[in-house]
Design a protein around this motif. Structure first.
Motif, PDB file in Angstrom:
ATOM      1  N   PRO A  60       0.812  -1.232   0.000  1.00 51.99           N
ATOM      2  CA  PRO A  60       0.000   0.000   0.000  1.00 51.99           C
ATOM      3  C   PRO A  60       0.839   1.272   0.000  1.00 51.99           C
ATOM      4  CG  PRO A  60      -0.828  -1.571   1.622  1.00 51.99           C
ATOM      5  CD  PRO A  60       0.500  -2.086   1.163  1.00 51.99           C
ATOM      6  N   PRO A 133      -6.027  -7.792  -1.719  1.00 56.18           N
ATOM      7  CA  PRO A 133      -6.912  -7.169  -0.718  1.00 56.18           C
ATOM      8  C   PRO A 133      -8.132  -8.029  -0.413  1.00 56.18           C
ATOM      9  CG  PRO A 133      -6.202  -5.555  -2.337  1.00 56.18           C
ATOM     10  CD  PRO A 133      -5.728  -6.881  -2.840  1.00 56.18           C
ATOM     11  N   PHE A 139     -10.964  -1.325  -0.472  1.00 59.82           N
ATOM     12  CA  PHE A 139      -9.659  -1.010  -1.053  1.00 59.82           C
ATOM     13  C   PHE A 139      -9.821  -0.049  -2.225  1.00 59.82           C
ATOM     14  CE2 PHE A 139      -5.833  -1.711  -3.543  1.00 59.82           C
ATOM     15  CZ  PHE A 139      -4.843  -1.836  -2.576  1.00 59.82           C
ATOM     16  N   SER A 142     -10.827   3.420  -1.021  1.00 55.41           N
ATOM     17  CA  SER A 142      -9.668   4.089  -0.423  1.00 55.41           C
ATOM     18  C   SER A 142      -8.717   4.585  -1.497  1.00 55.41           C
ATOM     19  CB  SER A 142      -8.938   3.128   0.522  1.00 55.41           C
ATOM     20  OG  SER A 142      -9.789   2.689   1.552  1.00 55.41           O
ATOM     21  N   TYR A 143      -8.475   3.734  -2.491  1.00 55.05           N
ATOM     22  CA  TYR A 143      -7.556   4.125  -3.568  1.00 55.05           C
ATOM     23  C   TYR A 143      -8.103   5.315  -4.345  1.00 55.05           C
ATOM     24  CZ  TYR A 143      -4.718   4.042  -7.727  1.00 55.05           C
ATOM     25  OH  TYR A 143      -3.895   4.420  -8.752  1.00 55.05           O
ATOM     26  N   LEU A 211      -5.888   1.762   2.920  1.00 54.40           N
ATOM     27  CA  LEU A 211      -5.527   0.642   2.052  1.00 54.40           C
ATOM     28  C   LEU A 211      -5.090  -0.571   2.868  1.00 54.40           C
ATOM     29  CD1 LEU A 211      -3.529   2.573  -0.711  1.00 54.40           C
ATOM     30  CD2 LEU A 211      -5.782   1.517  -0.962  1.00 54.40           C
TER      31      LEU A 211
END
Length: 246
Positions: A60, A133, A139, A142-143, A211
């Motif tokens: 991450p 993930p 994930f 968040s990204y 992440l």
């Protein structure tokens, strides 16, 4: 094709004409992952981290670092160079609006950064047996928020910097503290309480923790998601407010 799509395609072609920028923004993070993964200590379980391998923590972090490289050392510099060379001044006579230009830059950066993220995840899985993930929706959320926050910050630098060189200098000054609090040199798990608290309110500190939480199977903490959203709104709004054609 819409105007935004055509503009994004054109900006992507121009971006790939800068091989040095392409290397550091797109290829460097996967290469750095391979280099780190070849170090035996990175692949061994760490007693200080409850048996977690450092290479798993750094996936991450490297994904976040790629966003910082793209936003602060590529996107901002290229955009400011357009202004310096008069490209934006000539575009002022066209129907293209500032919001469309900013949107095309962010869309291009998001698509290419996703390619880098996928490359990092695939290499980590196939070469170093790092789990994918577990909480994939968390994930991806968040990204996306981390990417938007960093690209908004990069566009803000580009909007304010008078030249490509100054944008590169400002971007470099911002890059090192941002990736420090993201855990590049000292992983967040090893930071003291003060540094970790500061990290929580930086775009990539919040991004890396989100992440990592999603990678381990949990949903990212609402505070970290709110921090990234806040950076996106504030930096993006200021970028649009202070956008200059020349």
């Amino acid at each position: 094709m819409s105007a935004l799509t055509r503009l994004t395609a054109t900006e992507t072609k121009l971006f790939f004409r800068e091989p040095v920028v392409v290397f550091f923004a797109v290829a460097f993070p996967p290469i750095l992952l391979v280099i780190l993964g070849l170090v035996p200590a990175m692949r061994a379980p760490s007693p200080d981290l409850g048996g977690v391998r450092l290479i798993s923590l750094y996936v991450p972090i490297l994904i976040a670092m790629s966003l910082a490289l793209f936003a602060l050392n590529a996107l901002s510099q290229l955009f400011a160079t357009y202004r310096e060379k008069g490209v934006l001044r000539r575009m002022r006579t066209t129907p293209v609006k500032p919001a469309a230009m900013l949107g095309a830059q962010m869309l291009m950066a998001t698509i290419l950064s996703v390619v880098t993220m996928v490359a990092v995840l695939v290499i980590a899985r196939l070469a170093f047996d790092v789990n994918l993930p577990r909480q994939l929706p968390g994930f991806l959320v968040s990204y996306l928020l981390a990417a938007l926050a960093m690209f908004a910050l990069g566009l803000l630098v580009a909007s304010l910097a008078p030249s490509g060189k100054s944008a590169g200098a400002i971007g470099t000054l911002l890059f090192f503290p941002i990736v420090f609090f993201a855990g590049l040199w000292v992983p967040r798990d090893k930071m003291n309480d003060v540094l970790r608290t500061i990290s929580d309110f930086t775009p990539l500190g919040a991004g890396v923790q989100s992440l990592q939480d999603a990678a381990s199977g949990g949903w990212p903490h609402p505070l970290h998601l709110a921090v990234m959203l806040g950076w996106t709104i504030v930096a993006g709004g200021l970028a649009a407010r202070y956008f200059r054609w020349e």
